[in-house]
Design a protein around this motif. Structure first.
Motif, PDB file in Angstrom:
ATOM      1  N   THR A   1      -9.289  12.793   5.787  1.00 19.68           N
ATOM      2  CA  THR A   1     -10.500  12.027   5.455  1.00 19.68           C
ATOM      3  C   THR A   1     -10.927  12.170   3.992  1.00 19.68           C
ATOM      4  O   THR A   1     -11.711  11.351   3.506  1.00 19.68           O
ATOM      5  CB  THR A   1     -11.672  12.463   6.340  1.00 19.68           C
ATOM      6  OG1 THR A   1     -11.914  13.867   6.161  1.00 19.68           O
ATOM      7  CG2 THR A   1     -11.377  12.176   7.811  1.00 19.68           C
TER       8      THR A   1
ATOM      9  N   GLY B   1      -5.880   5.014  -5.462  1.00 25.87           N
ATOM     10  CA  GLY B   1      -7.132   4.376  -5.074  1.00 25.87           C
ATOM     11  C   GLY B   1      -7.615   4.691  -3.675  1.00 25.87           C
ATOM     12  O   GLY B   1      -8.568   4.079  -3.193  1.00 25.87           O
ATOM     13  N   HIS B   2      -6.969   5.621  -3.001  1.00 23.24           N
ATOM     14  CA  HIS B   2      -7.434   6.000  -1.661  1.00 23.24           C
ATOM     15  C   HIS B   2      -6.976   7.430  -1.364  1.00 23.24           C
ATOM     16  O   HIS B   2      -6.112   7.990  -2.047  1.00 23.24           O
ATOM     17  CB  HIS B   2      -6.916   5.029  -0.592  1.00 23.24           C
ATOM     18  CG  HIS B   2      -5.425   4.880  -0.545  1.00 23.24           C
ATOM     19  ND1 HIS B   2      -4.590   5.783   0.080  1.00 23.24           N
ATOM     20  CD2 HIS B   2      -4.599   3.918  -1.061  1.00 23.24           C
ATOM     21  CE1 HIS B   2      -3.334   5.399  -0.034  1.00 23.24           C
ATOM     22  NE2 HIS B   2      -3.309   4.274  -0.728  1.00 23.24           N
ATOM     23  N   LYS B   3      -7.572   8.020  -0.336  1.00 25.90           N
ATOM     24  CA  LYS B   3      -7.184   9.365   0.083  1.00 25.90           C
ATOM     25  C   LYS B   3      -5.718   9.363   0.508  1.00 25.90           C
ATOM     26  O   LYS B   3      -5.218   8.397   1.062  1.00 25.90           O
ATOM     27  CB  LYS B   3      -8.068   9.835   1.241  1.00 25.90           C
ATOM     28  CG  LYS B   3      -8.023   8.929   2.454  1.00 25.90           C
ATOM     29  CD  LYS B   3      -9.003   9.372   3.513  1.00 25.90           C
ATOM     30  CE  LYS B   3      -9.055   8.386   4.676  1.00 25.90           C
ATOM     31  NZ  LYS B   3      -7.758   8.169   5.338  1.00 25.90           N
TER      32      LYS B   3
ATOM     33  N   GLU C   1      -3.746   2.608  12.216  1.00 25.40           N
ATOM     34  CA  GLU C   1      -5.154   2.970  12.004  1.00 25.40           C
ATOM     35  C   GLU C   1      -5.954   3.123  13.292  1.00 25.40           C
ATOM     36  O   GLU C   1      -6.818   4.016  13.365  1.00 25.40           O
ATOM     37  CB  GLU C   1      -5.806   1.944  11.069  1.00 25.40           C
ATOM     38  CG  GLU C   1      -5.210   1.977   9.666  1.00 25.40           C
ATOM     39  CD  GLU C   1      -5.626   0.793   8.810  1.00 25.40           C
ATOM     40  OE1 GLU C   1      -6.230   1.022   7.752  1.00 25.40           O
ATOM     41  OE2 GLU C   1      -5.357  -0.358   9.218  1.00 25.40           O
TER      42      GLU C   1
ATOM     43  N   ARG D   1       0.850  -1.194   0.000  1.00 29.23           N
ATOM     44  CA  ARG D   1       0.000   0.000   0.000  1.00 29.23           C
ATOM     45  C   ARG D   1       0.884   1.242   0.000  1.00 29.23           C
ATOM     46  O   ARG D   1       1.837   1.340   0.767  1.00 29.23           O
ATOM     47  CB  ARG D   1      -0.896   0.024   1.230  1.00 29.23           C
ATOM     48  CG  ARG D   1      -1.957   1.113   1.232  1.00 29.23           C
ATOM     49  CD  ARG D   1      -2.758   1.058   2.530  1.00 29.23           C
ATOM     50  NE  ARG D   1      -3.955   1.866   2.479  1.00 29.23           N
ATOM     51  CZ  ARG D   1      -4.022   3.160   2.787  1.00 29.23           C
ATOM     52  NH1 ARG D   1      -2.915   3.795   3.145  1.00 29.23           N
ATOM     53  NH2 ARG D   1      -5.160   3.813   2.731  1.00 29.23           N
TER      54      ARG D   1
ATOM     55  N   ARG E   1      -6.970  14.009  -1.753  1.00 28.90           N
ATOM     56  CA  ARG E   1      -6.217  13.156  -2.672  1.00 28.90           C
ATOM     57  C   ARG E   1      -5.275  14.054  -3.472  1.00 28.90           C
ATOM     58  O   ARG E   1      -5.724  14.939  -4.180  1.00 28.90           O
ATOM     59  CB  ARG E   1      -7.144  12.374  -3.613  1.00 28.90           C
ATOM     60  CG  ARG E   1      -8.061  11.412  -2.876  1.00 28.90           C
ATOM     61  CD  ARG E   1      -8.908  10.586  -3.830  1.00 28.90           C
ATOM     62  NE  ARG E   1      -9.772   9.669  -3.107  1.00 28.90           N
ATOM     63  CZ  ARG E   1      -9.983   8.413  -3.444  1.00 28.90           C
ATOM     64  NH1 ARG E   1      -9.384   7.904  -4.510  1.00 28.90           N
ATOM     65  NH2 ARG E   1     -10.792   7.645  -2.731  1.00 28.90           N
TER      66      ARG E   1
END
Length: 397
Positions: free
Chosen positions: A271, A281-283, A133, A41, A274
């Protein structure tokens, strides 16, 4: 001074197969997007680390090759560490007070790191960073045992990076160099460890790290704007990947402080944002961006501890410090940093990521546990001081 063995040169990557043969690796695995483990990731999390750790434990490689940016190399470090400690929980080696901070006392598997970005210097260091997280901030694992056996620094590997990735990675180099050079001096740290094995990887500013950090800073200031403006400026790209390695050697032994400590909740509490150029594919607030946006406020705050050093680096940015007073060092460096960041189109402070004054307490709460880095700040960073720094970083232009 601890660092990996480094091999530099155009095309040096082609030798990695021979390196594996030379150590008689029969079951190596590549941590890249093309073979072996391909689920790294961008900006790793505890969950993504655990996925890689489970893969490594199942595969039982006898050597590891990591090809990628800091996210790939750090993930491979974690996989290697926990592969060699099959009964350990993730938090066992994570920095205290977030984890147990247990020392790593045995050697790991042979590990070759091949960086494809010019930023983290992870090919030289014993540090692996991830988003934790449950707490919505970054933390990490730091031990000299995590260092790659060999770092292959091949400037051909950064040729296809997007300009925005060059900038974010390069700003990590910038802050590695600045923070390590302005960290608390190594001989002011206390208490002395009872055993050298317990000495932290980050020791504070020291004469050897200073040389690497200053050289990296000059290379970054001279070349990062060129890389951003012209994707065909291969000489500048080569200088930047060298600067990343030089800064890695510097900060990997001296450490970083407030810009990095404050960046961890900025990334973790994001939250919606980008960043342009990061199709992941994610913030994401890229690490180098999250570090750099607080730098004007941070170095104005730290200047009183070593005004001569702050003026010295301000001059590298082109500031005229001929008749500067010590009391003006922070303002001069802060202004120089704002100008440099503006030329690179860095977002206008943490408001660009969706933060407001209402978020300041949470950002401070996410910074306070980052003892691994915040305790290297040359001026103590209290809750009130951190809140003021975040407030001054809401907008930087």
């Amino acid at each position: 001074m601890a660092t990996s063995t480094i091999r530099y040169g155009r095309g040096a990557t082609r030798e990695v197969g021979m390196d594996m043969a030379n150590i008689n690796a029969k079951k190596g695995r590549h941590a890249s997007a093309r073979s072996g483990y391909d689920r790294v990731r961008v900006e790793p999390t505890d969950s993504s680390f655990m996925d890689a750790i489970r893969f490594a434990r199942a595969e039982q490689p006898d050597a590891i090759v990591a090809i990628g940016g800091g996210s790939v190399i750090d993930t491979a470090k974690a996989a290697n560490l926990y592969l060699c400690h099959p009964d350990a929980d993730l938090l066992d080696f994570v920095n205290a007070p977030i984890g147990k901070g247990l020392p790593v006392m045995k050697a790991l598997k042979p590990f070759v790191a091949v960086p494809t970005t010019a930023g983290t210097g992870s090919e030289t260091t014993g540090v692996a960073i991830f988003d934790y997280e449950p707490k919505s901030f970054k933390t990490g694992i730091a031990s000299r045992m995590l260092k790659p056996t060999l770092g292959i620094v091949d400037p051909l590997n950064t040729r296809t990076l997007a300009p925005e990735v060059h900038v974010s990675a390069g700003l990590d180099v910038l802050c590695h160099a600045l923070e390590s050079y302005t960290a608390i001096p190594y001989n002011m740290r206390s208490p002395r460890p009872t055993n050298p094995a317990l000495r932290p990887a980050y020791q504070g500013a020291n004469p050897i790290s200073d040389m690497w950090s200053l050289r990296a800073l000059k290379m970054c200031v001279d070349n990062l704007p060129r890389v951003y403006r012209d994707p065909l400026d291969h000489h500048a790209q080569e200088q930047m990947i060298l600067a990343a390695t030089f800064a890695g050697i510097g900060f990997g032994n001296a450490g970083v402080h407030l810009c990095h400590g404050m960046s961890y909740p900025i990334s973790g509490l994001n939250t919606t944002y980008r960043h342009k150029g990061y199709d992941v594919g994610h913030k994401i607030v890229p690490h180098g961006i999250s570090v750099a946006v607080t730098s004007p406020a941070v170095f104005e705050f730290t200047a009183s501890a070593s005004p001569d050093r702050h003026l010295e680096v301000a001059a590298i940015f082109g500031a005229d410090v001929t008749n500067a007073k010590a009391a003006d060092a922070g303002r001069i460096l802060s202004e120089a940093l704002r100008g440099f960041l503006h030329t690179l189109d860095v977002p206008n402070g943490i408001t660009a990521f969706g933060f407001s004054r209402d978020h300041l307490p949470a950002l401070v709460d996410g910074t306070l546990p980052q003892h691994r880095v915040t305790k290297l700040a040359p001026n103590p960073a209290s809750r009130d001081a951190l809140e003021a720094l975040f407030e001054r970083s809401l907008r930087i232009y």
